[in-house]
Scaffold this active site. Structure first.
Site, mmCIF file in Angstrom:
data_model
loop_
_atom_site.group_PDB
_atom_site.id
_atom_site.type_symbol
_atom_site.label_atom_id
_atom_site.label_comp_id
_atom_site.label_asym_id
_atom_site.label_seq_id
_atom_site.Cartn_x
_atom_site.Cartn_y
_atom_site.Cartn_z
ATOM 1 N N HIS A 91 37.944 35.901 44.316
ATOM 2 C CA HIS A 91 39.463 35.775 44.950
ATOM 3 C C HIS A 91 39.200 35.903 46.244
ATOM 4 C CE1 HIS A 91 39.803 37.510 40.547
ATOM 5 N NE2 HIS A 91 40.693 36.350 40.673
ATOM 6 N N ASP A 106 36.876 39.938 46.574
ATOM 7 C CA ASP A 106 36.211 40.545 45.615
ATOM 8 C C ASP A 106 35.073 39.514 45.352
ATOM 9 O OD1 ASP A 106 37.338 38.950 43.706
ATOM 10 O OD2 ASP A 106 38.649 40.410 42.866
ATOM 11 N N SER A 128 45.013 33.772 38.335
ATOM 12 C CA SER A 128 44.953 34.922 38.998
ATOM 13 C C SER A 128 45.213 34.790 40.634
ATOM 14 C CB SER A 128 43.637 35.742 38.824
ATOM 15 O OG SER A 128 42.686 34.720 39.381
#
Length: 341
Positions: A307, A303, A38
């Site tokens: 991240h 977040d 991610s």
């Protein structure tokens, strides 16, 4: 003589196409190929059956206010490195149509959120590193030959391009921390050996210039800030990765490796956040149901899942590209300009 003139014309066109950005600014390398989770995913998961999707507001609020599937508020680290290499942003592989695949000459992004080096490190449907390399193999086997024609032109393109790999965090958070069947040192060795085998596959396909990122301090996130027990479990991976990449460089003829140790660099930010422009390095800027933070540039985390914000990613990109703290044995700019042996 005629054939020689044709060769010169084609050679000029090829060089111009492969090394020039859309705005005619000469790029440092032909292409950037991206593999990861991610941290690098720029939309591949949009096309998969998974809850690990971020194609909704406010993700992408600082990316022309477009929620493209990037797990941050703006550009990813891979995006920022592409820009520094004077390349267009590599498009997500799963976002390309069949006809577009062989038209991309400046790199492709195969990264997928919530996936890992190991095939069983995942949440829902995602692209494991094996799957990402399978798709890259398809690009090399089916798409690039349509563009390059001659194998030596394609071989030159692949050998001078850069391969950015940033994956492994989910092998801890979604795998190791759930069972801890090995000692931390043993798991790090196992994980790095699996990664090495997959890197060798890329090498066999023509890759020569590698950037390999370490696992971040997973114990430091908005959910568990700051669990040093978790950090110590992850730390051996970062320590061993540097040694392994240099071993691979000796083993794989003509290759050049640099490793990025974000694990250690985070300590500098954690110990002096204001020096780097942060007023908050523990809470996320965005959390569902809570008002978005006032100044996104002052938050390290974007977040609650850990991240990082674009502001933090820019710090990592700046130092790894032209600095001296993050990368070993050289920074990315020097890698890009290095001649292959």
């Amino acid at each position: 003589m005629t054939n020689f003139k044709v060769f010169l014309v084609f050679s000029f066109i090829a060089n111009h196409a492969f090394f020039t950005k859309v705005d005619c600014e000469k790029s440092l390398v032909p292409a950037l190929y991206v593999f990861g989770d991610s941290g690098f995913d720029n939309g591949n998961n949009n096309n998969l059956n998974t809850i690990a999707k971020v194609n909704t507001y406010p993700y992408g609020i600082d990316f022309n206010n477009q929620s493209t599937g990037r797990f941050t508020n703006g550009k990813t680290y891979a995006d920022l490195i592409a820009i520094k290499l004077r390349l267009p942003l590599p498009p997500p592989y799963l976002g390309l149509s069949g006809s577009e695949g062989y038209q991309v000459t400046t790199g492709i992004n195969y990264a997928s959120g919530a996936c890992g080096i190991l095939n069983d490190s995942r949440v829902g449907e995602c692209l494991s590193l094996d799957k990402q390399i399978e798709y890259f193999t398809s690009s090399v086997t089916n798409d690039l030959p349509k563009l390059f024609g001659r194998k030596d032109y394609m071989r030159q393109h692949l050998s001078k391009s850069i391969y950015l790999i940033g994956i492994g965090s989910n092998d801890y958070s979604l795998n190791y921390f759930k069972n801890e069947s090995m000692k931390p040192e043993e798991f790090a060795d196992y994980l790095i050996e699996q990664l090495s085998r997959k890197i060798k596959t890329l090498y066999d396909l023509g890759a020569r210039k590698f950037i390999v990122g370490s696992v971040n301090q997973l114990g430091c996130s908005p959910r568990v800030f700051c669990n040093e027990t978790m950090n110590q479990i992850v730390k051996p991976y970062s320590e061993k990765l540097q040694t392994k990449t240099q071993h691979l460089q000796k083993q794989l003829s003509g290759s050049i490796f640099i490793s990025i140790n974000s694990f250690n660099f985070f300590n500098e930010i954690k110990n002096a956040p204001k020096k780097y422009g942060f007023t908050n390095i523990s809470k996320p800027c965005y959390e569902e149901g809570i008002t978005l933070c006032a100044n996104r540039k002052e938050y390290y985390f974007w977040d609650k899942h850990g991240h990082t914000s674009e502001a933090a990613l820019k710090i990592y990109a700046d130092d790894s590209f032209s600095g001296s703290k993050l990368c070993f044995p050289m920074n990315i700019e020097k890698l890009a300009l290095s001649d292959l042996r």
